[in-house]
Design an enzyme around this catalytic site. Structure first.
Site, short mmCIF file in Angstrom:
data_model
loop_
_atom_site.label_atom_id
_atom_site.label_comp_id
_atom_site.label_asym_id
_atom_site.label_seq_id
_atom_site.Cartn_x
_atom_site.Cartn_y
_atom_site.Cartn_z
CG ASN A 13 69.04 -82.65 -34.11
OD1 ASN A 13 69.16 -82.03 -35.16
ND2 ASN A 13 69.30 -83.95 -34.03
CG ASN A 45 73.36 -84.50 -26.69
OD1 ASN A 45 72.82 -83.43 -26.42
ND2 ASN A 45 72.66 -85.58 -26.98
CB THR A 239 79.87 -98.22 -24.97
OG1 THR A 239 78.94 -98.25 -26.07
CG2 THR A 239 80.86 -97.08 -25.19
CG LEU A 240 80.84 -103.71 -23.24
CD1 LEU A 240 81.82 -104.58 -22.48
CD2 LEU A 240 80.30 -104.43 -24.47
CD GLU A 243 77.65 -106.20 -17.14
OE1 GLU A 243 78.71 -106.63 -16.61
OE2 GLU A 243 76.57 -106.10 -16.53
CG ASP A 265 66.41 -90.41 -19.40
OD1 ASP A 265 66.62 -91.18 -20.36
OD2 ASP A 265 65.94 -89.27 -19.53
N GLY A 270 75.50 -92.19 -24.05
CA GLY A 270 76.57 -92.53 -24.96
C GLY A 270 77.33 -91.30 -25.44
CG ASP A 271 75.41 -88.35 -27.65
OD1 ASP A 271 75.93 -89.10 -28.49
OD2 ASP A 271 74.23 -87.94 -27.74
NE ARG A 304 72.59 -85.00 -12.82
CZ ARG A 304 73.27 -83.88 -12.52
NH1 ARG A 304 73.08 -83.29 -11.35
NH2 ARG A 304 74.13 -83.37 -13.40
#
Length: 328
Positions: A13, A45, A239-240, A243, A265, A270-271, A304
């Protein structure tokens, strides 16, 4: 020796971002910042993150014959990914995400799928040589579900390992779930997947018990992972955020802590995590080793601004790890 550490099959995208003091109410107009345009999409990504880290990477995705499509292709090349699987067509424009970000950092996103919705199982069949060359195939759900299923099955036929992030969450065919090694979810995705599975009376657990008879809703990451393993994937990574992550598989569960950083940011973090995880699996790491590496990549990324532009190179990541060790 594989030609690619990682083949990513997914979305690409153009992210159109405007900052606002507050998001408009119905029928209201507000003034915003200058428009910023960035390469994005979960598939693009992940491929960019892995390529920047030095992985031999390619992306199977669809873009339009337009300026945004050219932007996305150039972003992949700049990151170091190959674009042999980036398909361009005139039948639909490149996918676009319209993003408003308010003064508190909260965002609202509307996605026009465009060419992403035209990535088909036939495209997967046509790209079989890419699957045959890949050690790992990484998938998400921003493309048609039938295409995701075709990609997972083709990966299995070509002996590639399947990494799947069910985002946005949607019910997956049982045979596709059974190929996931791992299924990568955050808290929201874990809850949604378990809820969807529990309320689908046609589904059964691998052991034959109907999911509708499930007990109380899981509340802790270890419970989510156990419940998710029960619906079919070979392994699970939860994924946490700050943490870290939880790794769960046939050999048990392990918590992997995250380095303490000051987050600027979280867009695209996650990607970056999933792309790094998949590429390390492609390099021969165990799942736990790959997650430990991916957690560091994710933690670096949030320091970043932006998505792809925030992703580290291998040298930048090593420098950050060295600085952290020196500071102890």
């Amino acid at each position: 020796m594989h030609g690619y550490d990682l083949l990513v099959v997914g979305s690409a995208n153009a992210d159109l971002v405007v900052g606002v003091d507050r998001r408009p109410a119905a029928g209201e107009t507000v003034l915003g910042s200058d428009l910023a345009i960035h390469p994005g999409g979960k598939g693009a990504n992940q491929a960019a993150a892995a390529a920047r880290l030095g992985a031999r990477t390619t992306l199977l995705a669809r873009v339009g014959d337009d300026a945004y499509g050219r932007l996305l292709a150039q972003a992949q090349r700049t990151a170091g990914a190959e674009t042999a699987g980036l398909l361009e067509g005139k039948d639909a424009p490149t996918g676009v995400a319209l993003i408003t970000v308010d003064s508190a950092g909260d965002n609202s996103i509307v996605v026009a799928q465009g060419a992403n919705a035209r990535l088909t199982p036939d495209d997967v069949a046509g790209a079989r040589p890419l699957f045959e060359a890949a050690a790992v195939v990484s998938l998400q759900l921003e493309i048609p579900l039938e295409t995701v299923a075709a990609a997972a099955r083709t990966a299995a036929e070509t002996s590639a390992r399947v990494v799947l992030n069910p985002s946005p969450p949607a019910p997956l065919p049982e045979d596709v779930l059974a190929l996931c090694d791992p299924l990568v979810v955050n808290e929201h995705e874990a809850r949604r997947m378990l809820d969807q599975h529990a309320h689908d009376p046609g589904r059964h657990t691998p052991g034959g018990a109907q999911d509708g008879a499930a007990s109380a809703e899981p509340q802790e990451p270890e419970e989510w992972a156990t419940a998710l393993l029960g619906i079919g994937p070979r392994s699970v990574v939860v994924t946490l955020g700050a943490e870290g992550a939880l790794v769960a598989g046939p050999d048990g569960m392990t918590r992997v802590p995250s380095p303490r950083v000051e987050a600027v940011d979280t867009t695209g973090a996650g990607d970056a995590f999933t792309g790094a995880l998949a590429m390390r699996l492609g390099r021969g790491d165990t799942l736990e080793q790959a997650v430990r590496y991916a957690v560091r990549v994710g933690s670096y990324t949030v320091t970043r601004a932006g998505a792809q532009e925030s992703y580290p190179s291998a040298a930048e990541l090593e420098k950050a790890v060295t600085a952290e060790a020196t500071a102890r």
